[in-house]
Design an enzyme around this catalytic site. Structure first.
Site, PDB file in Angstrom:
ATOM      1  N   TYR A 185     -22.296  58.625 -53.902  1.00 56.32           N
ATOM      2  CA  TYR A 185     -23.615  58.976 -54.410  1.00 56.32           C
ATOM      3  C   TYR A 185     -24.492  57.735 -54.590  1.00 56.32           C
ATOM      4  O   TYR A 185     -25.612  57.668 -54.075  1.00 56.32           O
ATOM      5  CB  TYR A 185     -23.539  59.738 -55.759  1.00 56.32           C
ATOM      6  CG  TYR A 185     -24.864  59.628 -56.443  1.00 56.32           C
ATOM      7  CD1 TYR A 185     -25.943  60.388 -55.995  1.00 56.32           C
ATOM      8  CD2 TYR A 185     -25.094  58.683 -57.453  1.00 56.32           C
ATOM      9  CE1 TYR A 185     -27.199  60.230 -56.551  1.00 56.32           C
ATOM     10  CE2 TYR A 185     -26.348  58.518 -58.017  1.00 56.32           C
ATOM     11  CZ  TYR A 185     -27.392  59.297 -57.563  1.00 56.32           C
ATOM     12  OH  TYR A 185     -28.629  59.128 -58.079  1.00 56.32           O
ATOM     13  N   GLU A 205     -29.247  52.918 -61.543  1.00 62.25           N
ATOM     14  CA  GLU A 205     -28.353  53.876 -60.885  1.00 62.25           C
ATOM     15  C   GLU A 205     -26.966  53.885 -61.528  1.00 62.25           C
ATOM     16  O   GLU A 205     -26.344  54.932 -61.663  1.00 62.25           O
ATOM     17  CB  GLU A 205     -28.239  53.569 -59.393  1.00 62.25           C
ATOM     18  CG  GLU A 205     -29.443  54.024 -58.578  1.00 62.25           C
ATOM     19  CD  GLU A 205     -29.695  55.526 -58.676  1.00 62.25           C
ATOM     20  OE1 GLU A 205     -28.762  56.273 -59.016  1.00 62.25           O
ATOM     21  OE2 GLU A 205     -30.835  55.934 -58.433  1.00 62.25           O
ATOM     22  N   LEU A 263     -23.068  54.084 -74.608  1.00 65.71           N
ATOM     23  CA  LEU A 263     -23.440  54.733 -73.354  1.00 65.71           C
ATOM     24  C   LEU A 263     -22.243  55.397 -72.663  1.00 65.71           C
ATOM     25  O   LEU A 263     -22.409  56.268 -71.821  1.00 65.71           O
ATOM     26  CB  LEU A 263     -24.089  53.711 -72.416  1.00 65.71           C
ATOM     27  CG  LEU A 263     -24.983  54.206 -71.280  1.00 65.71           C
ATOM     28  CD1 LEU A 263     -26.041  55.187 -71.760  1.00 65.71           C
ATOM     29  CD2 LEU A 263     -25.639  53.027 -70.574  1.00 65.71           C
ATOM     30  N   CYS A 292     -34.992  73.673 -61.777  1.00 68.36           N
ATOM     31  CA  CYS A 292     -33.778  74.363 -61.323  1.00 68.36           C
ATOM     32  C   CYS A 292     -32.629  73.990 -62.264  1.00 68.36           C
ATOM     33  O   CYS A 292     -31.650  73.360 -61.881  1.00 68.36           O
ATOM     34  CB  CYS A 292     -33.458  73.967 -59.876  1.00 68.36           C
ATOM     35  SG  CYS A 292     -32.285  75.063 -59.068  1.00 68.36           S
ATOM     36  N   ASP A 323     -26.149  64.210 -55.844  1.00 72.15           N
ATOM     37  CA  ASP A 323     -25.705  64.224 -57.243  1.00 72.15           C
ATOM     38  C   ASP A 323     -25.633  65.672 -57.723  1.00 72.15           C
ATOM     39  O   ASP A 323     -25.784  66.615 -56.942  1.00 72.15           O
ATOM     40  CB  ASP A 323     -26.658  63.397 -58.106  1.00 72.15           C
ATOM     41  CG  ASP A 323     -27.992  64.102 -58.307  1.00 72.15           C
ATOM     42  OD1 ASP A 323     -28.298  65.008 -57.506  1.00 72.15           O
ATOM     43  OD2 ASP A 323     -28.705  63.757 -59.251  1.00 72.15           O
ATOM     44  N   GLN A 357     -23.447  60.148 -64.463  1.00 72.29           N
ATOM     45  CA  GLN A 357     -22.991  61.090 -65.486  1.00 72.29           C
ATOM     46  C   GLN A 357     -23.774  60.960 -66.790  1.00 72.29           C
ATOM     47  O   GLN A 357     -23.244  61.204 -67.877  1.00 72.29           O
ATOM     48  CB  GLN A 357     -21.491  60.887 -65.764  1.00 72.29           C
ATOM     49  CG  GLN A 357     -20.616  61.304 -64.617  1.00 72.29           C
ATOM     50  CD  GLN A 357     -20.543  62.798 -64.468  1.00 72.29           C
ATOM     51  OE1 GLN A 357     -19.904  63.484 -65.244  1.00 72.29           O
ATOM     52  NE2 GLN A 357     -21.235  63.315 -63.463  1.00 72.29           N
TER      53      GLN A 357
END
Length: 361
Positions: free
Chosen positions: A120, A38, A81, A192, A138, A43
């Site tokens: 989140y 997580e 990262l 989506c 998110d 992002q």
DNA sequence: AAGGCGGGGAA
DNA sequence: TTCCCAGCCTT
């Protein structure tokens, strides 16, 4: 309304069981592993995270292993990262968890007390790890929800976020929050889509307000983007007699906090940069005769940067930093500086073109 | 409420 | 090129 609500959820979960992504962190129930995933996923798209996740868990299989590791080792595995405060907070949180006997939080409120865990991530972990009924709002859920519910306000505004969360909460099947959230995430990630949504493949098509009114390209509404400034930086490429280059460690905050870079400052010329570079490295320096500068540009979220690396020689003893082999620094180096090191190790930028020496690189 | 904080993949 | 991603923290 009650009928369409339950059938929407059923259609979604059924679609997920057939079309959900196979992701490594979905194969485990280990709170530690899911927590790592997580944080990495903040992002950051799932495909990018996968190799980092595998390497990280191999290096630190338990929260105890992570807590005992030096921060520099953790940052090494995070190298490339981005958003490196995530790694620093992860390391801090691991120490906190170990101090509490190695027990992980039991609900969203407890998760949120750990550094690096916001609304989140707390909701996602509470749902996936603890089975708590929560909405992990998110970017995927925000986009899916905005279209599904026909939300016309700016999606990032607190009011709209709240509205979308409430609507999803009404649809959430009790006790299945982990699956429900991840189904919506996968729908957002594979169907989506932000641009060119694949409505023809969407299981929720018949429930979607945007689809019904033909507004799926106009929703979600986003805030106006600011213009991206351009900044120029000068880096010194200081070389010792063994061909190693000098790197300095950035302070634990700000951009690239805790990472190692060539000594660099924001400046437009060597004349302007040199005194500052001398202060950073604790040495006097002069440009290497016959060596040309080398520039790269790098785009960040909030600005574009040009980094010009200038070969130079220390003329006094160097007091700060560490000498490393450019092809293998063995330290966490951010991408633009890694590119500069690689370019230098592949031939040292070459000679200055004799016709015209750049005076203002 | 706004701004800082990475890097990469896709169109 | 531009957009935007399993956001958080500080001010």
């Amino acid at each position: 309304m009650a009928r369409s609500k339950s059938s929407l959820t059923q259609v979604l979960l059924s679609w997920y069981s057939q079309n959900g992504r196979q992701l490594p962190w979905r194969k485990t129930k280990d709170p530690y592993a899911i927590w790592i995933s997580e944080i990495m996923l903040q992002q950051t798209r799932a495909e990018v995270v996968i190799p980092y996740y595998e390497r990280f868990l191999q290096a630190f299989p338990t929260v105890q292993a992570l807590a005992q590791a030096p921060l520099d080792t953790v940052l090494r595995l995070w190298e490339g990262l981005g958003y490196y405060s995530r790694a620093r907070n992860l390391h801090r949180a691991a120490k906190q968890i170990v101090r509490h006997g190695g027990t992980f939080p039991r609900d969203a409120k407890e998760w949120k007390e750990l550094p690096g865990i916001g609304p989140y991530t707390a909701a996602a972990l509470a749902a996936i790890v603890n089975g708590q009924d929560a909405i992990a709002l998110d970017a995927n859920l925000l986009r899916v929800g905005a279209r599904l519910f026909g939300e016309r306000g700016i999606v990032t505004s607190p009011v709209v976020r709240k509205r979308i969360e409430r609507r999803f909460l009404e649809l959430l099947p009790p006790g299945k929050a982990g699956t429900f959230n991840q189904a919506l995430m996968d729908l957002g990630a594979t169907v989506c889509l932000p641009r060119n949504p694949r409505c023809e493949a969407c299981p929720l098509r018949r429930f979607c307000v945007a689809q019904a009114t033909g507004q799926q390209e106009k929703i979600p509404v986003r805030a106006r983007r600011r213009v991206r400034p351009h900044k120029q930086f000068i880096a010194a490429v200081l070389q010792d007699e063994r061909g190693r280059l000098l790197l300095v460690r950035q302070a634990d905050r700000g951009i690239w906090g805790g990472l190692w870079t060539l000594p660099y400052v924001e400046a437009r010329s060597w004349r302007e940069a040199r005194p500052k570079l001398e202060a950073i490295t604790g040495t006097r320096m002069k440009r290497t005769a016959g060596r040309s500068p080398y520039s790269i540009t790098h785009t960040f979220t909030h600005f574009t940067a040009t980094y010009t690396a200038i070969p130079a020689i220390p003329t006094t003893r160097v007091r700060h930093g560490r000498w490393v082999r450019p092809e293998q620094p063995n330290l966490a180096v951010p991408v633009p500086h890694r590119k500069l090191l690689q370019a230098f190790s592949r031939g040292g930028f070459g000679a200055i073109p004799h016709a015209r020496t750049p005076s203002n690189p």
